[in-house]
Enzyme design. Sequence first.
Site, PDB file in Angstrom:
ATOM      1  N   TYR A  56       1.003  -1.282  -0.369  1.00 54.52           N
ATOM      2  CA  TYR A  56       0.235   0.352  -0.011  1.00 54.52           C
ATOM      3  C   TYR A  56       0.561   1.236  -0.072  1.00 54.52           C
ATOM      4  CZ  TYR A  56      -3.311  -3.170   0.879  1.00 54.52           C
ATOM      5  OH  TYR A  56      -4.334  -4.819   1.138  1.00 54.52           O
ATOM      6  N   HIS A 122      -0.065 -11.700   0.211  1.00 51.01           N
ATOM      7  CA  HIS A 122      -1.109 -10.994  -0.179  1.00 51.01           C
ATOM      8  C   HIS A 122      -1.053 -11.236  -1.589  1.00 51.01           C
ATOM      9  CE1 HIS A 122      -1.842  -6.360  -0.654  1.00 51.01           C
ATOM     10  NE2 HIS A 122      -2.873  -6.957  -0.735  1.00 51.01           N
TER      11      HIS A 122
END
Length: 315
Positions: A56, A122
Site C-alpha cells: 500500500y 498478499h
Amino acid sequence: MQYKQLGTTDLHLSVLGYGASPLGSVFKDIEESIGIRTVHTALDQGINYIDCSPYYGLTKAEAVLGKALKGVSRDKYILSTKAGRYGPDFSDFDMSPTRIQRSLEESLQRLGVDELDIFLLHDIEFVDLEQVIHESLPYLERLKQEGKIRYFGVTGYPLESFKRIVEQCDIDCILSYCRYALHDDSLTQLLPLLGEKGVGIINASPTAMGLLTKRGGPDWHPASPELIACCNAAEALCAREGVDITQLAMQFAVQHPSISSTLVGTANPTNLLNNINWINEPINDNLVQSIRLVFEGCLQTVWASGKVENQDKPF
Ligand code: NAD
C-alpha cells in the site's frame, strides 16, 4: 462495538476493522496528520483490528501507520500485515521464504512493533499456488512455531484460489475482498468449506473499493463498465430513498454471522465515524432487496485477477 472470534484463534476482532491502505494514498493523496487522526479515532471508538501491507503506497501506509501507533499500548490493537506483493505487476510478487523473512523484518520495523498478530500472503492468485502450498505456507508455519507471528493466512480475490489452499493446507484465516458486499455476496459459496476447516474469515472492501460511495471508485478500479453502471443505478435508487449508499453497504457487509471482521479503508475521521454509527443502526431490508435486484441484472460483478489458472471461471 461488537467483537467476534477469528476462526479457532484466540483473537477477538471488532466487527468493523480499520483497513490502512488509504494511508498509502492509494485512493487519493492524503494529509498524513489527518490519516493519523483517523487511526486514533478508530482505536478510540473500539476498533481493535488494523490491516496493512508493504504494497500500500509502496511502504508508505505501513510507515504512516507506524507513526500513528507510536505510544499506543500494544494490547489495544490486533495487527495484520502482508508479504509477497510489492507492486502492481506480476514481476512485483515474491513469495519465497527468503523474501518473506526480509519482508517481515522490514514491516515490523516500519510499524514499530516486535510481533505480528496475523501475517498474510498478499494476493496469492498472482503467483504459482504450488509454491504457496509447498514453500510459503510451510515457512509461515515455522515463523508461527518460532513465535514471530501469532497466526497466518492468505488474501486474494478469486474464490477458486482460496478453495485450493484451504483444501490442501492448514491456515488460520483468509482475507477476502469485494466478495461479500452489496454488489456481490459470492463469498457465501465458500463458507461451508471454511467452517468445516475452522478457517477464520476477514471480509474487506465493504464499499467495493469505493464503487458503493457517492464519489465512486478510483481510476484504477478493475470493475467492468457494466458493473459501474449498476453501482450508479443503485446509488440513484438509494438517493431517491434519502439513504447514503455507503450506509447500506456498511450495514450489509458487517451483518453476516460467519464473518469475524469487515475492513473498511478511509483516511477521513468523519467518514470513519459515520461508518461506525451506521453499523449500529437497523438496516433497511426492503431497500437491500431492491438494490440486490439491480445487481442481479449485472452479469459481470466479478472481474479478472491474477493468473488465468487461478481465476474464477467462467467470466
Ligand atoms: P473499501 O470498500 O473500504 O473502500 C475504501 C474507499 O471508500 C475509500 O476511497 C474511502 O475514502 C471510501 N469510504 C470509506 N468510508 C466512506 C464513507 N463513510 N463515505 C464515503 N466514502 C467512504 O475498500 P478498501 O480500502 O480497498 O478495503 C479496506 C481494507 O481492506 C484495505 O485498506 C485493506 O486493508 C484491506 N484489503 C485487502 C486486500 C487484499 O489483501 N488483497 C484487498 C482489498 C482490501
